[in-house]
Design a protein around this motif. Structure first.
Motif, PDB file in Angstrom:
ATOM      1  N   UNK A 177       0.926  -1.453   0.142  1.00  0.00           N
ATOM      2  CA  UNK A 177       0.001   0.106   0.014  1.00  0.00           C
ATOM      3  C   UNK A 177       0.895   1.146   0.201  1.00  0.00           C
ATOM      4  N   UNK A 178       1.751   1.374   0.958  1.00  0.00           N
ATOM      5  CA  UNK A 178       2.806   2.346   0.953  1.00  0.00           C
ATOM      6  C   UNK A 178       3.414   2.712  -0.601  1.00  0.00           C
ATOM      7  N   UNK A 179       3.776   1.695  -1.014  1.00  0.00           N
ATOM      8  CA  UNK A 179       4.552   1.794  -2.186  1.00  0.00           C
ATOM      9  C   UNK A 179       3.782   2.393  -3.230  1.00  0.00           C
ATOM     10  N   UNK A 180       2.490   1.667  -3.522  1.00  0.00           N
ATOM     11  CA  UNK A 180       1.363   2.268  -4.248  1.00  0.00           C
ATOM     12  C   UNK A 180       1.298   3.550  -4.146  1.00  0.00           C
ATOM     13  N   UNK A 181       0.905   4.047  -3.013  1.00  0.00           N
ATOM     14  CA  UNK A 181       0.649   5.394  -2.645  1.00  0.00           C
ATOM     15  C   UNK A 181       1.611   6.283  -3.058  1.00  0.00           C
TER      16      UNK A 181
END
Length: 266
Positions: A177-181
């Motif tokens: 999630x954090x990488x996608x964000x």
């Protein structure tokens, strides 16, 4: 550069620093390419006249050079005209946390002006051109141009908002999630200032920069990138990043797209 308290930042014309000052205004404020961007608020004629006098020149920065240094006090503030940089804070043992990235229209150095010392560093990711503003003229902006003063306050609040999202990512979002964000947020910001081409962009950073932004080891970041790529929502090969499924990537990231309202710059 005038003498400053604490340690000094790199001199604007010091050999070997990758920092070269350009006297005067090479790009007149009236012809500033940032003014043509739909996302940015334009100046009134009176504000434009003040900004023209506020700006003292331009600064060319080579990739890898420090613009501002943690623990120093700079006599200048900067607006990014061309190029990318990143803000980061380092621990005594050399470990680095990247706070966020800066691109055209972003304002640098306000913290050092208000707090009298930078609590983080700013390094050029690419060759850059910066507009130079002497900090000793900032008071004129606040006392004579309330709308511009609000703009500076807005820019500081936006910086706080980006740091909040970074904290949420590191503290609560899963690795994927954090990488996608991060990818989607940077893509949208870059798209606003015309750095993208369709669904692609040449990102100037490496997986190590991503790892240092997301609080991961390089190995963990590489594994997470492979998992994210397997969702078929994005592709990152070499330096070329491509969004394959914008809505799908947004769902993974829990990302809310900006509402398109105009925002200020100096």
């Amino acid at each position: 550069m005038p003498a400053v308290s604490k340690r000094r930042t790199a001199s604007h014309n010091k050999p070997g620093t990758g920092v070269v000052a350009i006297p005067g205004r090479q790009v007149p404020c009236e012809q500033c390419p940032l003014r043509a961007m739909e996302v940015l608020r334009d100046f009134t004629p009176v504000e434009l006249d003040f900004v023209r006098t506020f700006k003292s020149g331009e600064l060319n920065i080579e990739a890898g050079a420090n613009i501002l240094l943690q623990g120093t006090n700079s006599a200048y503030l900067y607006t990014v005209l061309v190029g990318w940089a990143f803000r980061h804070k380092s621990l005594p043992d050399g470990r680095r946390q990247i706070l966020n990235f800066a691109m055209p229209s972003d304002f640098l150095g306000l913290q050092g002006t208000v707090a009298d010392e930078m609590e983080h560093s700013v390094e050029a990711l690419t060759d850059m051109t910066l507009c130079i503003f002497p900090r000793d003229k900032l008071w004129d902006l606040f006392t004579k141009f309330p709308a511009l003063a609000f703009d500076v306050t807005w820019l500081a609040a936006r910086e706080e908002q980006m740091l909040e999202e970074s904290l949420v990512s590191i503290g609560r979002r899963t690795a994927i999630e954090r990488m996608a964000y991060l990818f989607l947020n940077l893509f949208v910001r870059a798209q606003e200032v015309s750095l993208t081409k369709g669904n692609t962009i040449q990102f100037p950073f490496t997986q190590q920069h991503v790892a240092d932004t997301l609080g991961m080891s390089l190995v963990h970041a590489n594994k997470t990138l492979k998992k994210l790529s397997a969702t078929r929502t994005m592709r990152w090969k070499g330096r070329t990043f491509e969004i394959l499924d914008r809505e799908g990537l947004a769902r993974i990231a829990n990302f809310e797209f900006p509402d398109g309202r105009k925002r200020p710059f100096i």
